[in-house]
Design an enzyme around this catalytic site. Structure first.
Site, PDB file in Angstrom:
ATOM      1  N   ALA A 131       4.564  67.675  24.511  1.00  0.00           N
ATOM      2  CA  ALA A 131       5.923  67.545  23.969  1.00  0.00           C
ATOM      3  C   ALA A 131       5.849  66.920  22.582  1.00  0.00           C
ATOM      4  CB  ALA A 131       6.789  66.691  24.895  1.00  0.00           C
ATOM      5  N   THR A 159       0.968  55.844  16.468  1.00  0.00           N
ATOM      6  CA  THR A 159       0.307  55.224  15.307  1.00  0.00           C
ATOM      7  C   THR A 159       0.490  53.711  15.318  1.00  0.00           C
ATOM      8  OG1 THR A 159       0.594  57.260  14.073  1.00  0.00           O
ATOM      9  CG2 THR A 159       0.188  55.258  12.780  1.00  0.00           C
ATOM     10  N   GLU A 241      15.321  58.600   8.796  1.00  0.00           N
ATOM     11  CA  GLU A 241      13.863  58.771   8.820  1.00  0.00           C
ATOM     12  C   GLU A 241      13.437  59.938   7.929  1.00  0.00           C
ATOM     13  OE1 GLU A 241      11.416  56.861  10.202  1.00  0.00           O
ATOM     14  OE2 GLU A 241      13.144  55.540  10.440  1.00  0.00           O
ATOM     15  N   GLN A 335      -6.832  70.066  -8.955  1.00  0.00           N
ATOM     16  CA  GLN A 335      -7.348  71.072  -9.888  1.00  0.00           C
ATOM     17  C   GLN A 335      -7.484  70.482 -11.291  1.00  0.00           C
ATOM     18  OE1 GLN A 335      -8.293  73.694  -8.354  1.00  0.00           O
ATOM     19  NE2 GLN A 335      -9.124  74.771 -10.114  1.00  0.00           N
ATOM     20  N   GLY A 339     -13.864  68.333 -10.766  1.00  0.00           N
ATOM     21  CA  GLY A 339     -14.812  67.760  -9.805  1.00  0.00           C
ATOM     22  C   GLY A 339     -14.534  66.300  -9.499  1.00  0.00           C
TER      23      GLY A 339
HETATM   24  C1  LIG Z   1      -1.129  61.075  11.711  1.00  0.00           C
HETATM   25  C2  LIG Z   1       0.024  61.292  12.629  1.00  0.00           C
HETATM   26  C3  LIG Z   1       0.769  60.198  13.020  1.00  0.00           C
HETATM   27  C4  LIG Z   1       1.782  60.355  13.947  1.00  0.00           C
HETATM   28  N1  LIG Z   1       2.437  59.245  14.394  1.00  0.00           N
HETATM   29  C5  LIG Z   1       3.298  59.352  15.427  1.00  0.00           C
HETATM   30  C6  LIG Z   1       3.849  58.202  16.038  1.00  0.00           C
HETATM   31  O1  LIG Z   1       3.604  57.074  15.607  1.00  0.00           O
HETATM   32  N2  LIG Z   1       4.627  58.354  17.128  1.00  0.00           N
HETATM   33  C7  LIG Z   1       4.922  59.584  17.641  1.00  0.00           C
HETATM   34  O2  LIG Z   1       5.643  59.656  18.633  1.00  0.00           O
HETATM   35  N3  LIG Z   1       4.430  60.718  17.066  1.00  0.00           N
HETATM   36  C8  LIG Z   1       3.633  60.619  15.980  1.00  0.00           C
HETATM   37  N4  LIG Z   1       3.094  61.753  15.413  1.00  0.00           N
HETATM   38  C9  LIG Z   1       3.386  63.040  16.017  1.00  0.00           C
HETATM   39  C10 LIG Z   1       4.261  63.944  15.180  1.00  0.00           C
HETATM   40  O3  LIG Z   1       5.577  63.493  15.210  1.00  0.00           O
HETATM   41  C11 LIG Z   1       4.082  65.358  15.782  1.00  0.00           C
HETATM   42  O4  LIG Z   1       2.794  65.793  15.402  1.00  0.00           O
HETATM   43  C12 LIG Z   1       5.145  66.318  15.335  1.00  0.00           C
HETATM   44  O5  LIG Z   1       6.377  65.971  15.884  1.00  0.00           O
HETATM   45  C13 LIG Z   1       4.804  67.752  15.741  1.00  0.00           C
HETATM   46  O6  LIG Z   1       4.472  67.823  17.091  1.00  0.00           O
HETATM   47  P1  LIG Z   1       3.099  68.555  17.530  1.00  0.00           P
HETATM   48  O7  LIG Z   1       2.011  68.002  16.708  1.00  0.00           O
HETATM   49  O8  LIG Z   1       2.962  68.460  19.007  1.00  0.00           O
HETATM   50  O9  LIG Z   1       3.276  70.048  17.096  1.00  0.00           O
HETATM   51  P2  LIG Z   1       4.034  71.226  17.894  1.00  0.00           P
HETATM   52  O10 LIG Z   1       5.405  70.796  18.262  1.00  0.00           O
HETATM   53  O11 LIG Z   1       3.139  71.723  18.969  1.00  0.00           O
HETATM   54  O12 LIG Z   1       4.141  72.322  16.753  1.00  0.00           O
HETATM   55  C14 LIG Z   1       3.018  73.114  16.351  1.00  0.00           C
HETATM   56  C15 LIG Z   1       3.500  74.068  15.258  1.00  0.00           C
HETATM   57  O13 LIG Z   1       4.561  74.920  15.777  1.00  0.00           O
HETATM   58  C16 LIG Z   1       5.706  74.760  14.963  1.00  0.00           C
HETATM   59  N5  LIG Z   1       6.929  74.833  15.783  1.00  0.00           N
HETATM   60  C17 LIG Z   1       7.189  74.180  16.946  1.00  0.00           C
HETATM   61  N6  LIG Z   1       8.427  74.470  17.358  1.00  0.00           N
HETATM   62  C18 LIG Z   1       8.982  75.291  16.444  1.00  0.00           C
HETATM   63  C19 LIG Z   1      10.252  75.928  16.277  1.00  0.00           C
HETATM   64  N7  LIG Z   1      11.243  75.737  17.155  1.00  0.00           N
HETATM   65  N8  LIG Z   1      10.450  76.709  15.184  1.00  0.00           N
HETATM   66  C20 LIG Z   1       9.475  76.887  14.271  1.00  0.00           C
HETATM   67  N9  LIG Z   1       8.238  76.313  14.359  1.00  0.00           N
HETATM   68  C21 LIG Z   1       8.013  75.529  15.416  1.00  0.00           C
HETATM   69  C22 LIG Z   1       5.575  73.378  14.326  1.00  0.00           C
HETATM   70  O14 LIG Z   1       6.363  73.283  13.158  1.00  0.00           O
HETATM   71  C23 LIG Z   1       4.086  73.313  14.056  1.00  0.00           C
HETATM   72  O15 LIG Z   1       3.780  74.025  12.885  1.00  0.00           O
HETATM   73  C24 LIG Z   1       2.104  61.633  14.445  1.00  0.00           C
HETATM   74  C25 LIG Z   1       1.386  62.753  13.990  1.00  0.00           C
HETATM   75  C26 LIG Z   1       0.361  62.585  13.094  1.00  0.00           C
HETATM   76  C27 LIG Z   1      -0.409  63.796  12.646  1.00  0.00           C
END
Ligand SMILES: Cc1cc2nc3c(=O)[nH]c(=O)nc-3n(C[C@H](O)[C@H](O)[C@H](O)COP(=O)(O)OP(=O)(O)OC[C@H]3O[C@@H](n4cnc5c(N)ncnc54)[C@H](O)[C@@H]3O)c2cc1C
Length: 382
Positions: A131, A159, A241, A335, A339
């Site tokens: 999720a 995080t 946010e 770019q 380097g």
């Molecule tokens: C370094 C880092 C720190 C983070 N820190 C926190 C934190 O402190 N607490 C926390 O709770 N979360 C945190 N997150 C999580 C972040 O909020 C999620 O990565 C983000 O919400 C996306 O969820 P997912 O990675 O599961 O991607 P997914 O939801 O699986 O999405 C994968 C891809 O599908 C696309 N996609 C999904 N649904 C749709 C749609 N309906 N229409 C079009 N495209 C779609 C997305 O845009 C993405 O490109 C962090 C993430 C990172 C990388």
């Protein structure tokens, strides 16, 4: 329409810029990330500067702060160090704000003064392995047994969890079939909580973690807001946010531009500064343009929010504009530095790595485009 920052905002911007240049220089940030060690001494100085008090009511030791100023803080912090920004955002920007708006009198008295003095840190446990964008389908559950919630499940990408005192945890409670969900303040040190840092691309000094909950007991009064009111609470803070996230991108975009401009003016090839090659000069103009455009959108959204005007579409647009200005300027800056951009002596490679995050968090940019599209469709006349 007033386009200028107030004298107070301008001065604070300068104070922040000078502070981060002095206290969080490139070498320090690079070393902290390389060793994956949080720079506690810098954090302490941030506390002394009052950065933990921003937006917190005065009665808890805080400093009421306008939305544009919060954007300025986000710009300067993201430019200085992702790791510092990732520790500050969940604690102050989300945690303290959520407590201020939705905490009980006891919760505010208990948590807010400790946030202000830097003695309490928060992390956010929303995302789960299955999720991410689709938060409503999360599985982590909490059931009330006597006067305690018993939490079971798993979060991912939490995080700063391993350095936080409380994890702001979104859970499903029994009977919650309307997708309301509930927020619990789970002590990170409670028996049954285990936290495992993940390897990541940037900002490694603040660890992004997997967090497991196994029969974790949480006092009943640790609900933030109402039972079943979790999603509503989070959504009410999301516009802010997104605007701040856009400001993070603008901060990186500005940092990349400043560095690329100065480098191009000083680097001589074929007997002339490379800024005089039109290809480089035009790339710099485009970088400058992106900063100006994105900042304008971020500040305008912040202004609307400050006025209490609806700003949901503006917030999504500002988030897209700011974060994409960050990634595009970082790529262009790489770019221009050639380097040397690839070497760690300059922060350009850090901007390049860190900028990507702001396109992903606070709702990915595709999700933001979905929101904007919904608004656009609702305005169509046929
Ligand atoms: C370094 C880092 C720190 C983070 N820190 C926190 C934190 O402190 N607490 C926390 O709770 N979360 C945190 N997150 C999580 C972040 O909020 C999620 O990565 C983000 O919400 C996306 O969820 P997912 O990675 O599961 O991607 P997914 O939801 O699986 O999405 C994968 C891809 O599908 C696309 N996609 C999904 N649904 C749709 C749609 N309906 N229409 C079009 N495209 C779609 C997305 O845009 C993405 O490109 C962090 C993430 C990172 C990388």
């Amino acid at each position: 329409v007033e386009f200028a920052l107030s004298e107070e905002q301008r001065q604070f911007q300068q104070v922040l810029r000078d502070f981060f240049v002095k206290e969080a220089p490139t070498e320090l940030v690079r070393e902290a990330d390389r060793t994956e060690t949080f720079p506690d001494a810098v954090w302490r100085k941030m506390v002394d500067l009052g950065l933990m008090s921003l937006g917190v009511p005065e009665e808890y030791g805080g400093t009421p702060t306008d939305e544009i100023t919060l954007c300025i803080v986000n710009e300067e912090m993201a430019r200085a160090s992702g790791a510092l920004a990732y520790a500050w955002i969940p604690t102050v920007q989300f945690g303290a704000k959520a407590l201020t708006l939705y905490g009980t009198a006891e919760q505010k008295q208990d948590y807010l003064p400790r946030i202000v003095t830097g003695d309490l840190r928060m992390s956010m446990g929303l995302s789960e392995p299955d999720a991410g964008s689709d938060l409503a389908h999360l599985r982590t559950s909490a059931a009330l047994r006597g006067d305690r919630w018993v939490v079971n499940g798993q979060k991912v990408f939490t995080t700063g969890a391993d350095r936080s005192d409380y994890i702001i945890t979104l859970v499903r409670v029994p009977g919650d079939d309307r997708g309301g969900l509930t927020i619990l303040l789970v002590p990170a040190s409670a028996p049954g909580v285990s936290i495992r840092p993940l390897g990541k691309l940037s900002g490694q000094a603040t660890h992004t973690c997997e967090t497991f909950f196994e029969n974790v007991e949480v006092p009943e009064q640790n609900v933030l807001g109402t039972v079943g009111g979790g999603v509503k609470l989070i959504f009410s803070l999301l516009d802010a946010e997104r605007i701040y996230n856009g400001a993070n991108g603008v901060g990186i975009a500005q940092g990349a531009f400043d560095l690329a401009r100065d480098y191009a003016a000083g680097r001589v090839q074929f007997g002339q500064p490379i800024i005089d090659f039109q290809a480089i000069g035009h790339a710099l103009v485009d970088m400058h343009l992106r900063v100006e455009q994105a900042r304008m959108m971020v500040y305008r959204s912040a202004w609307k929010m400050q006025q209490g005007l609806p700003c949901s579409m503006d917030a999504s647009l500002a988030k897209i504009a700011g974060s994409e200005a960050g990634t595009q300027n970082a790529a262009a800056g790489m770019q221009i530095l050639g380097g040397y951009s690839y070497m760690t002596d300059y922060p350009m490679e850090r901007y390049y790595r860190e900028s990507k995050l702001y396109e992903i968090v606070a709702g990915t940019n595709q999700i933001q485009r979905n929101i904007v599209l919904k608004h656009i469709k609702s305005q169509a006349t046929s």
